[in-house]
Design an enzyme around this catalytic site. Structure first.
Site, PDB file in Angstrom:
ATOM      1  N   LYS A  80      68.247  17.434  63.901  1.00 45.27           N
ATOM      2  CA  LYS A  80      68.169  18.592  64.768  1.00 45.27           C
ATOM      3  C   LYS A  80      67.053  19.352  64.751  1.00 45.27           C
ATOM      4  CE  LYS A  80      71.458  22.511  63.786  1.00 45.27           C
ATOM      5  NZ  LYS A  80      72.644  23.144  63.015  1.00 45.27           N
ATOM      6  N   SER A 155      76.273  24.778  65.037  1.00 44.13           N
ATOM      7  CA  SER A 155      74.811  24.577  65.747  1.00 44.13           C
ATOM      8  C   SER A 155      74.491  23.439  66.115  1.00 44.13           C
ATOM      9  CB  SER A 155      73.821  25.639  65.155  1.00 44.13           C
ATOM     10  OG  SER A 155      73.591  25.088  63.593  1.00 44.13           O
ATOM     11  N   SER A 179      78.488  24.672  60.774  1.00 45.42           N
ATOM     12  CA  SER A 179      77.326  23.893  61.950  1.00 45.42           C
ATOM     13  C   SER A 179      77.592  22.357  61.700  1.00 45.42           C
ATOM     14  CB  SER A 179      76.479  24.545  62.042  1.00 45.42           C
ATOM     15  OG  SER A 179      76.288  25.829  62.288  1.00 45.42           O
TER      16      SER A 179
END
Length: 465
Positions: A80, A155, A179
């Site tokens: 990420k 996210s 997330s």
């Protein structure tokens, strides 16, 4: 409804991460073949999904061709774009500045590399991870492969979309308000937020006044998540927590399960509440004791959590100029700016909010003396269409809609306990709808055993043909 996937008859096939490991170990495929297959798959589906933030394909090819150690040696993955990878910019999903390449790997990246995973690049996220959807004003939305008119959550949206679509079998995510679990629910994946401190973490997240963020992975099978935690524990071990160990199947102990379909003053939609009750009925059929309960949460929790979330936004906005001449506050989205402004207006209330949030941990640990597991929906209603939660909308609108959707996930970020979203249901519209199981601090093994049992009882739907 447009579905997109990359599953095909190549080196990866429909294998999960453990399956890829096994194929590499018996030399049915090579790490280079696995990486090339993943690269081809990303190139095939990402134009429609928008899950990639930065590509390091050539670097991955070099790494796959060389010697690797660790259980996951040669397995392709994504990291990420809010953790550091040496020589790669960390963009945090924002256009507010031009990120420079990181000087060194962060602690999370070091752990993944020691486990043998080969990163193909960075996955996209919402700006600084604040929103429940990743809808970039310039690049567009990260879209769900089950229906590209819908968002892929956030996210860790890029990770969720590309794992579900079969581009990679496992991908890193982190979770500060849901997330990992939200994209798991939206994309039909397993997403476990570990206990606070369980998994290695970059220093920024360790320094938060309340450590709400935890790192983990998104996978298509329970065993991939279980093996990831087993192997992560060999690299990073918090001695204050009981070990996860090698969880390889259902447990024998019958559990006491509390179920509720309301949280943060919000209720699940009728369809989602009904799916949660069907999950409760399945648990009862499996011999567990299920009771309707009310979590001992103060009514101030939603406001306190948003204020703390806002304090992170205020810090980032205030320190933005240290990013250099390219910093431009005007390029931040409305959600980031709105959270920062909300905190600025209410700054005097922040110490009390943090104090009340910390007190919830003890209250929930007492609750888990009675109930081993808490069952809730992961999100409160069906996956929104692109634009519904866009951060270009005014702050009050997007925040109200966001809190209505993600009412269930912030609890474990506050308490630090583990929680896992499992893809147990499909809505009437044909979309995945995750159910969430939460447990007391350090009880990942309990959640994994129960997840194995539910996976066997109700096999998960997948986009693989």
């Amino acid at each position: 409804m447009a579905r997109v996937h990359a599953f095909t008859d190549d080196a990866l096939g429909a294998l999960d991460a453990v399956g890829v490991c096994e194929a590499i170990q018996r030399r049915a495929i090579s790490p280079s073949e696995a990486v090339e297959a993943a690269i081809a798959r990303i190139e095939r589906v990402d134009p429609e999904l928008g899950g990639m933030a930065y590509r390091t394909f050539d670097r991955a090819r070099v790494e796959a061709a060389g010697p690797r150690t660790g259980f996951f040696a040669g397995v392709p993955t994504l990291i990420k774009d809010n953790v550091d990878v040496a020589a790669v910019p960390t963009r945090h999903g924002t256009d507010a500045y031009a990120a420079r390449p990181a000087r060194r790997n962060g602690e999370l990246t070091k752990m993944l590399m020691k486990m043998g995973l080969v990163s193909l690049g960075k996955s996209q996220l919402s700006e600084y991870g604040f929103s429940g959807t990743a809808e970039h004003p310039r690049l567009g939305a990260v879209r769900c492969p089950w229906d590209t008119d819908r968002v892929a959550g956030a996210s860790s949206a890029g990770a969720g979309a590309l794992v579900a679509a079969g581009a990679v079998p496992i991908a890193h995510g982190n979770d500060g308000g849901g997330s990992i679990r939200i994209p798991a629910s939206v994309n039909g994946l397993v997403g476990l937020k570990p206990t606070r401190g369980r998994v290695a973490q970059d220093r920024f997240f360790q320094l938060l006044p309340l450590r709400i963020v935890a790192d983990g992975v998104l996978t298509r099978t329970v065993r991939d998540t279980a093996v990831f935690l087993r192997e992560a524990e060999k690299v990073h071990r918090d001695l204050s927590l009981p070990p996860v160990g090698d969880v390889a199947g259902p447990g024998r102990k019958r559990l006491r399960v509390a179920v509720f379909t309301e949280a943060l003053g919000r209720s699940a939609s009728p369809e989602v509440a009904d799916l949660a009750l069907k999950t409760a009925a399945l648990l009862e059929e499996l011999g567990h004791v299920v009771e309707h309960a009310v979590a001992p949460l103060p009514p101030t929790l939603p406001e306190d959590f948003v204020l703390f979330w806002g304090s992170l936004a205020l810090t980032l906005v205030s320190t933005g100029p240290v990013r250099g001449r390219t910093w431009d506050k005007a390029r931040l989205d409305n959600l980031t700016l709105g959270l920062a402004a909300h905190c600025q207006r209410n700054l005097r209330h922040l110490p009390g909010a943090v104090r009340r949030l910390r007190a919830i941990e003890a209250a929930m640990e007492d609750f888990h003396q009675t109930y081993d597991v808490v069952l809730t929906p992961t999100v409160a209603h069906e996956t929104p269409e692109v634009g519904y939660l866009a951060p270009t909308r005014d702050y009050e609108t997007v925040m109200g809609r966001l809190m209505d959707w993600v009412a269930f996930t912030p609890l474990q970020n506050v308490t630090g306990g583990p929680a896992v979203s499992l893809p147990l249901h499909t809505t009437a519209a044909g979309l995945p709808q995750g159910m969430m199981l939460g447990a007391g601090r350090g009880q990942e093994a309990t959640l994994l055993e129960l997840a194995f049992e539910l996976e066997q009882a109700r096999p998960f739907a997948t986009l693989a043909p």
